[in-house]
Design a protein around this motif. Structure first.
Motif, short mmCIF file in Angstrom:
data_model
loop_
_atom_site.label_atom_id
_atom_site.label_comp_id
_atom_site.label_asym_id
_atom_site.label_seq_id
_atom_site.Cartn_x
_atom_site.Cartn_y
_atom_site.Cartn_z
N LYS A 154 65.64 2.47 100.42
CA LYS A 154 64.55 1.79 101.13
C LYS A 154 63.24 2.02 100.36
O LYS A 154 63.21 2.82 99.42
N ILE A 155 62.21 1.33 100.77
CA ILE A 155 60.88 1.56 100.20
C ILE A 155 59.91 1.95 101.32
O ILE A 155 59.07 2.83 101.16
N GLU A 156 60.11 1.32 102.47
CA GLU A 156 59.23 1.56 103.62
C GLU A 156 59.25 3.05 104.00
O GLU A 156 60.31 3.67 104.08
N GLY A 157 58.07 3.60 104.20
CA GLY A 157 57.95 4.97 104.67
C GLY A 157 57.99 6.02 103.57
O GLY A 157 57.80 7.21 103.84
N LEU A 158 58.22 5.61 102.33
CA LEU A 158 58.29 6.60 101.25
C LEU A 158 56.88 7.04 100.82
O LEU A 158 55.92 6.29 100.95
N GLU A 159 56.82 8.26 100.31
CA GLU A 159 55.59 8.79 99.71
C GLU A 159 55.76 8.70 98.20
O GLU A 159 56.69 9.30 97.64
N VAL A 160 54.87 7.96 97.55
CA VAL A 160 54.99 7.73 96.10
C VAL A 160 53.72 8.19 95.42
O VAL A 160 52.63 7.71 95.74
N ALA A 161 53.86 9.13 94.47
CA ALA A 161 52.69 9.58 93.70
C ALA A 161 52.66 8.84 92.36
O ALA A 161 53.68 8.76 91.68
N ILE A 162 51.49 8.30 92.03
CA ILE A 162 51.29 7.69 90.71
C ILE A 162 50.21 8.52 90.02
O ILE A 162 49.10 8.66 90.55
N VAL A 163 50.57 9.07 88.87
CA VAL A 163 49.68 10.06 88.22
C VAL A 163 49.29 9.58 86.83
O VAL A 163 50.17 9.21 86.04
N GLY A 164 48.00 9.61 86.54
CA GLY A 164 47.56 9.30 85.18
C GLY A 164 46.31 8.46 85.15
O GLY A 164 45.43 8.56 85.99
N ASP A 165 46.29 7.60 84.14
CA ASP A 165 45.12 6.77 83.86
C ASP A 165 45.20 5.50 84.72
O ASP A 165 45.65 4.45 84.28
N ILE A 166 44.75 5.63 85.96
CA ILE A 166 44.87 4.52 86.92
C ILE A 166 43.94 3.37 86.50
O ILE A 166 44.30 2.19 86.59
N THR A 167 42.77 3.71 86.00
CA THR A 167 41.77 2.69 85.68
C THR A 167 42.29 1.66 84.68
O THR A 167 42.06 0.47 84.85
N HIS A 168 42.98 2.14 83.64
CA HIS A 168 43.38 1.22 82.57
C HIS A 168 44.81 0.73 82.72
O HIS A 168 45.35 0.09 81.81
N SER A 169 45.46 1.07 83.84
CA SER A 169 46.89 0.78 83.97
C SER A 169 47.16 -0.47 84.82
O SER A 169 46.98 -0.47 86.03
N ARG A 170 47.66 -1.52 84.15
CA ARG A 170 48.10 -2.71 84.88
C ARG A 170 49.35 -2.39 85.71
O ARG A 170 49.60 -3.01 86.73
N VAL A 171 50.14 -1.42 85.23
CA VAL A 171 51.34 -1.02 85.99
C VAL A 171 50.91 -0.42 87.32
O VAL A 171 51.47 -0.74 88.38
N ALA A 172 49.92 0.46 87.28
CA ALA A 172 49.46 1.10 88.52
C ALA A 172 48.98 0.06 89.52
O ALA A 172 49.34 0.08 90.70
N ARG A 173 48.18 -0.89 89.04
CA ARG A 173 47.62 -1.90 89.96
C ARG A 173 48.75 -2.71 90.61
O ARG A 173 48.78 -2.91 91.82
N SER A 174 49.70 -3.17 89.80
CA SER A 174 50.80 -3.97 90.36
C SER A 174 51.67 -3.11 91.28
O SER A 174 52.14 -3.58 92.32
N ASP A 175 51.90 -1.87 90.88
CA ASP A 175 52.72 -0.99 91.73
C ASP A 175 52.03 -0.70 93.06
O ASP A 175 52.69 -0.61 94.10
#
Ligand code: CP
Length: 313
Positions: A154-175
């Protein structure tokens, strides 16, 4: 359910139902990738141009493989081998490509908004964003969702940490768009200089300056590459210091849940944002992400093509 999008420009434009349909369609294509003969006639007669104006290994290869497995004619063009090096504009390049009547243009470009720019100007074909500047990387987020769903059910209810260069990351924004739309809570961590102000407004998102707090008890840890090509060096005192405070290693990973999965979109800077011990360890699902990239991109090409019958034989 019908897919109502001619172009895939970003996750921002997709509803939860759109995302669900893409993932379910990708799921149906997965089995083809396990066969001896990995080819179905679904997109026979269609022409796909992969126009990559920035470096890529995973995305370019998997879009090309996806097109070929669906029997489309796929053609590649890169920035360095095209007439862009002679000064031709993106619009002129695209119009010349369009004159050859492709059905889909997959584009990666260093400038945010380049796929939107083309989609507004090209009437005859679909445009799929394979990563534009620091803006969006929608197919990466979709393959990330598929990988999380495979491992967590499932995806609903999960806790997901995204670590790093959030500002320059297109992956972070889409994720962030994709995960929050599907009901996950996203925790962002990185140096203060690499977290854009107001990012919490994108959805169910919390920001941490301390990585250890961010990964405590999470289901998923997603590490991002430091994008030295997109940032001024002043944002980062040294890579060694970055690794000390924001690198995932065998000690700090123990703060996440015991069954947490570790993800990375690639390419990895081993020893910077992730240690080899963790990158190659039992919790990593990094190559599952790559494998799912083919199935998700098959789904995207099929859905934007408007072909009505999803042939899997
Ligand atoms: N994740 C990703 O976009 O990798 P590439 O740059 O190799 O395509």
């Amino acid at each position: 359910m019908a897919f109502g999008h001619k172009h895939i420009l970003g996750i921002e434009q997709l509803t939860k139902e759109d995302i669900q349909l893409i993932l379910d369609t990708g799921e149906a294509f997965k089995e083809i990738n396990q066969r001896d003969i990995k080819k179905v006639p679904t997109l026979r007669g269609k022409t796909i141009i992969n126009a990559f104006f920035e470096a890529s290994t995973r995305t370019r290869l998997s879009f090309e493989i996806a097109g070929k497995r669906l029997s489309a004619d796929t053609v590649n063009i890169s920035g360095s081998t095209s007439s862009v090096v002679k000064g031709e504009t993106l619009e002129d390049t695209a119009k010349n490509i369009e004159a050859m009547a492709p059905d889909i243009i997959v584009i990666r470009h260093g400038h945010s908004g380049a796929p939107h720019y083309l989609a507004e100007r090209l009437s005859g074909c679909s445009v799929v964003n394979a990563g534009d500047g620091a803006h969006e990387h929608p197919s990466q987020a979709l393959l990330d969702l598929m990988t999380i769903r495979d491992h967590k059910g499932k995806i609903e209810g999960l806790e997901v940490a995204i670590v790093g260069d959030i500002t320059h990351s297109r992956v972070a924004r889409s994720d962030i768009y994709a995960l929050t739309r599907m009901g996950a809570h996203v925790r962002l961590a990185g140096p203060g200089t690499m977290i854009p102000p107001g990012i919490e407004r994108l959805g169910n998102v919390s920001v941490f300056n301390n990585m250890l707090d961010a990964i405590k008890g999470v289901d998923v840890v997603m590490m991002l590459r430091i994008q030295l090509e997109r940032q001024g060096k002043t944002l980062l005192p040294s890579l060694r210091e970055y690794a000390r405070f924001f690198g995932l290693n065998p000690v700090n990973i123990q703060l996440a849940k015991d069954d947490a999965i570790i993800m990375h979109p690639g390419p990895m800077n081993r020893g910077v944002e992730i240690s080899s011990f963790v990158a190659d360890g039992p919790q990593n699902v990094i190559l599952d992400q790559v494998a799912n990239g083919v199935a998700v991109r098959m789904a995207l090409l099929y859905l934007v093509s408007g072909v009505e019958m999803m042939q899997t034989q």
